[in-house]
Design a protein around this motif. Structure first.
Motif, short mmCIF file in Angstrom:
data_model
loop_
_atom_site.label_atom_id
_atom_site.label_comp_id
_atom_site.label_asym_id
_atom_site.label_seq_id
_atom_site.Cartn_x
_atom_site.Cartn_y
_atom_site.Cartn_z
N ALA A 236 0.75 -1.17 0.04
CA ALA A 236 -0.02 -0.07 -0.01
C ALA A 236 0.89 1.47 -0.04
O ALA A 236 0.40 2.26 -0.59
N ARG A 237 2.13 1.21 0.65
CA ARG A 237 2.77 2.50 0.71
C ARG A 237 3.74 2.38 -0.40
O ARG A 237 4.79 3.33 -0.48
N GLY A 238 3.68 1.52 -1.34
CA GLY A 238 4.59 1.33 -2.44
C GLY A 238 6.11 1.02 -1.89
O GLY A 238 7.08 1.25 -2.84
N CYS A 239 6.21 0.41 -0.92
CA CYS A 239 7.60 0.07 -0.64
C CYS A 239 8.24 -1.28 -1.41
O CYS A 239 9.47 -1.55 -1.19
N ILE A 240 7.23 -1.92 -1.87
CA ILE A 240 7.45 -3.14 -2.85
C ILE A 240 6.45 -3.13 -4.07
O ILE A 240 5.34 -2.86 -3.73
N SER A 241 6.94 -3.50 -4.92
CA SER A 241 6.22 -3.59 -6.30
C SER A 241 5.41 -4.82 -6.36
O SER A 241 5.98 -5.92 -6.04
N VAL A 242 4.35 -4.85 -6.93
CA VAL A 242 3.56 -5.99 -7.11
C VAL A 242 4.16 -6.92 -8.27
O VAL A 242 4.10 -8.11 -8.20
N ARG A 243 4.61 -6.30 -9.17
CA ARG A 243 5.43 -6.84 -10.24
C ARG A 243 6.48 -7.66 -9.79
O ARG A 243 6.88 -8.92 -10.25
N ARG A 244 7.36 -7.33 -8.78
CA ARG A 244 8.52 -7.71 -8.16
C ARG A 244 8.01 -8.95 -7.45
O ARG A 244 8.73 -10.15 -7.46
N ILE A 245 6.80 -9.04 -6.77
CA ILE A 245 6.49 -10.01 -5.81
C ILE A 245 5.85 -11.10 -6.75
O ILE A 245 6.37 -12.30 -6.35
N ARG A 246 5.38 -10.73 -7.81
CA ARG A 246 5.09 -11.97 -8.87
C ARG A 246 5.98 -12.57 -9.29
O ARG A 246 6.37 -13.69 -9.60
N LYS A 247 7.29 -11.66 -9.71
CA LYS A 247 8.27 -12.37 -10.13
C LYS A 247 9.20 -13.25 -9.14
O LYS A 247 9.63 -14.10 -9.52
N GLU A 248 9.10 -12.82 -7.80
CA GLU A 248 9.83 -13.85 -6.89
C GLU A 248 8.79 -15.17 -6.64
O GLU A 248 9.45 -16.01 -6.57
N ALA A 249 7.63 -14.94 -6.79
CA ALA A 249 6.80 -16.17 -6.49
C ALA A 249 7.25 -17.07 -7.86
O ALA A 249 7.21 -18.38 -7.87
N LEU A 250 7.34 -16.69 -8.98
CA LEU A 250 7.79 -17.63 -10.09
C LEU A 250 9.28 -18.06 -9.94
O LEU A 250 9.56 -19.39 -10.37
N ARG A 251 10.05 -17.00 -9.38
CA ARG A 251 11.34 -17.75 -9.07
C ARG A 251 11.26 -18.82 -7.91
O ARG A 251 11.99 -19.85 -8.07
N TYR A 252 10.44 -18.59 -6.99
CA TYR A 252 10.34 -19.57 -6.23
C TYR A 252 9.90 -21.02 -6.72
O TYR A 252 10.32 -22.04 -6.36
N GLU A 253 8.88 -20.86 -7.58
CA GLU A 253 8.49 -22.15 -8.05
C GLU A 253 9.63 -23.02 -8.99
O GLU A 253 9.90 -24.11 -8.92
N GLN A 254 10.37 -22.09 -9.69
CA GLN A 254 11.53 -22.64 -10.44
C GLN A 254 12.70 -23.21 -9.51
O GLN A 254 13.04 -24.24 -9.77
N GLU A 255 12.94 -22.49 -8.40
CA GLU A 255 14.02 -22.90 -7.72
C GLU A 255 13.69 -24.21 -6.56
O GLU A 255 14.52 -24.91 -6.52
N ARG A 256 12.34 -24.13 -6.43
CA ARG A 256 12.00 -25.13 -5.44
C ARG A 256 11.23 -26.13 -5.91
O ARG A 256 10.88 -27.27 -5.51
N THR A 257 10.95 -25.87 -7.35
CA THR A 257 10.45 -27.03 -8.23
C THR A 257 9.10 -27.38 -7.85
O THR A 257 8.55 -28.67 -7.81
N ILE A 258 8.34 -26.45 -7.37
CA ILE A 258 6.94 -26.64 -6.63
C ILE A 258 6.19 -25.63 -7.61
O ILE A 258 6.24 -24.24 -7.52
N LYS A 259 5.10 -26.27 -8.15
CA LYS A 259 4.02 -25.32 -8.79
C LYS A 259 2.57 -26.24 -8.70
O LYS A 259 2.35 -27.23 -9.01
N ASN A 260 2.00 -25.57 -7.53
CA ASN A 260 0.59 -25.77 -7.36
C ASN A 260 -0.29 -24.93 -7.24
O ASN A 260 -0.15 -23.82 -7.49
#
Length: 604
Positions: free
Chosen positions: A309-333
């Motif tokens: 809400a205060r713009g301290c982190i971008s929603v596009r960055r959060i989405r990108k990190e979620a995609l990185r999580y899927e790739q690194e942890r080999t978890i996609k559910n």
């Protein structure tokens, strides 16, 4: 050939035009020649606002840096947006706790800018006065474009006073940009499913922009006085007292309740730390869909909303990190899919606010509903203070008041109770959330509250108040308690000090006998027939007589009114719900008292 009598007139008109042209040229020449009005070639200013306080993935920052010879970052604290009282039930624009969080975010941004050799000039006052003062010698002022009517009006006021220095608006707060949305940004479909389908089939999401490797230097003021003003602004940060809060409230805002889910610290670094811990260190993303409706503890959801809400982190960055999580942890559910899906839902609410303008603040919402509101100021006050007698609601309101946060599930419970059980104008609830929530966002808060009573239109869950059965709200409270607080841990967590939980061990079935506190007295709710219930108070004779008078009046009412007013009591609504019935029922039928929605609102 022109008549002789016309020649003097024509020659006089030509001389007049020539004189005006010469005068205009001289004025323009003086304006250009004046050093104080001459914009600095390549000099830029960046007007930070309360929803873009970061360096990473900030399109306005990158646009301002492109081709700039100097850059002056600016932030403005306008006292009108803090301790000022609104017209919605006495709610203020912001509590001291929410203002404290904002001050921490701005302070963090300043430290980050200073690490690049830049800085942040902070002003106190109206944006239309402060921003032009800082940007008068700049070539252009850049700003992240607002999406609600209030922010847009503020931009218009600033732009009108900048003169030669234009205001450049840059979009950047959503996953999808307006020209890449897949929907008409000025005519958003009112159904989320249609909006989302269009976004996924026709739109695109940009990759986040890395934070700059360097920033343009600060501008050099033209004289000593200007240099002194800039040096002062680069060090100034207002206190809570400067924003209009009392010393006692300011001090209390720095005390964090130990029962809170987190100790909230503003700033981009804190946002990144929370993302890293929740998503990667604690490995919660893979279970997000299953745990998101939790109500106790810090792990049941990402808790990133105050920083978003205060713009301290971008929603596009959060989405990108979620995609990185899927790739690194080999978890996609379904859980790893659900977090980006919720960010798309956030986009939907923002674009609804952008396209609908002031209608999200109207009592009838987008559909212009005219159903009357019958709740009283006392109802609203009891709801705010967490003394309605409905423990799940009261626990949620206590958490909000003491921490500035409440789970999404608790927000839904509290909102539906205020609207359907107490009959209070939904805007009063939205304004109260605006005052206290650390993650307050104008679009999300007001659009969600507008949606709760079905004022979003056919895309919403309901089609207006007149189509909603009050029985559903009572059943919903029982269902919420069974599904999300079956062990009553959340209620005990927040109401243990009130001594309520020990006195409320009754069955969770709808209509079963319930025991609630009532200002120091118990209230026994006795189940009767399908259309009514009676509340027998254990208290003074005066209270018993008032109860008897109320039931004498209730017997004269028709079955439809009984269903709407008394089934709430059968669900265990405590003392206050019965008092509201006393305040709203008059001899001759209650319908007449509900024809004017604003009859009591003036007394608040």
């Amino acid at each position: 050939l022109k008549p002789c009598w016309l020649k003097p007139l024509l020659s006089g008109a030509v001389r007049g035009r020539a004189a005006r042209t010469d005068k205009h040229k001289k004025r323009r020449h003086r304006s250009r020649a004046s050093p104080g009005n001459m914009p600095c070639q390549g000099g830029r200013a960046l007007w930070f606002r309360a929803n873009d306080l970061r360096l990473d993935d900030n399109p306005a920052l990158h646009a301002a840096c492109r081709g700039a010879t100097s850059l002056l970052p600016v932030y403005v604290f306008d006292p009108r947006w803090f301790n000022a009282v609104t017209r919605y039930g006495g709610a203020r624009k912001s509590s001291a706790r929410r203002a404290r969080f904002l001050l921490e975010c701005v302070g963090s941004l300043r430290r980050r800018l200073e690490a690049y050799g830049s800085g942040l000039a902070v002003g106190l006052g109206g944006s239309a006065d402060v921003v032009p003062r800082f940007g008068s010698e700049c070539e252009a002022v850049f700003v992240s474009e607002g999406y609600c009517s209030e922010e847009k009006r503020e931009e218009t006021e600033v732009a009108s006073k900048l003169g030669q220095c234009g205001l450049k608006r840059v979009w950047g707060g959503t996953l999808f940009f307006p020209n890449e949305l897949g929907n008409d940004p000025d005519n958003i479909p009112l159904g989320h499913m249609q909006f989302r389908s269009n976004c996924r089939s026709k739109g695109r999401i940009r990759d986040p922009i890395p934070e700059p490797s360097r920033l343009p230097p600060l501008p050099r003021p033209i004289d000593a006085a200007a240099n002194a003003r800039m040096s002062k602004a680069l060090k100034f940060l207002p206190s809570l007292q400067d924003l209009g809060y009392s010393a006692e409230e300011a001090e209390a805002s720095h005390v964090d309740d130990p029962r809170g889910v987190l100790v909230w610290e503003g700033g981009e670094e804190a946002a990144w730390a929370r993302l890293q811990r929740w998503m990667f260190d604690d490995d919660h993303l893979k279970d997000y869909r299953d745990i998101q409706n939790g109500m106790v503890g810090e792990g049941y959801s990402s808790k990133l909303s105050p920083w978003i809400a205060r713009g301290c982190i971008s929603v596009r960055r959060i989405r990108k990190e979620a995609l990185r999580y899927e790739q690194e942890r080999t978890i996609k559910n379904f859980s790893t899919y659900w977090l980006p899906n919720m960010l798309e839902w956030r986009d939907f609410m923002i674009y609804i606010a952008r396209s609908q303008g002031d209608r999200i603040f109207k009592v009838g919402g987008i559909i212009g509903d005219r159903s009357p509101w019958w709740g009283t100021g006392e109802d609203l006050c009891a709801w705010k203070e967490g003394r309605t007698g409905e423990e799940l609601v009261d626990a949620a309101m206590k958490e909000l008041q003491l921490t500035g946060y409440m789970s999404m599930r608790a927000r839904h419970v509290a909102a539906t109770y205020l609207i359907y059980d107490l009959g209070v104008d939904w805007r009063c609830g939205a304004a109260h959330f605006e005052e206290h929530l650390l993650d307050y966002d104008p679009a999300l808060n007001w659009a969600m509250w507008m949606q709760a009573p079905g004022l979003l239109g056919r895309g919403g869950r309901h089609q207006g108040l007149q189509h909603f059965s009050v029985k559903k709200s009572v059943a919903s409270q029982r269902k919420q308690l069974i599904n999300h607080a079956p062990d009553r841990a959340y209620i005990r967590h927040w109401l243990a000090d009130d001594g309520r939980d020990a006195a409320a061990k009754s069955s969770l079935r709808l209509g079963a006998p319930q025991r609630r506190p009532a200002s120091g007295h118990g209230a026994v709710l006795i189940k009767c027939d399908s259309t009514s219930a009676r509340c027998v108070r254990q208290g003074t004779d005066e209270k018993q007589e008032a109860t008897a008078r109320r039931w004498g009046r209730n017997e004269e009412r028709n079955e439809h009114v009984l269903t709407q007013s008394l089934d709430n009591g059968s669900g265990g609504k405590g003392k206050h719900r019965s008092e509201r019935a006393d305040a709203s029922i008059v001899d001759g039928g209650a319908k007449k008292t509900r024809t004017n929605r604003w009859g009591r609102r003036k007394e608040w």
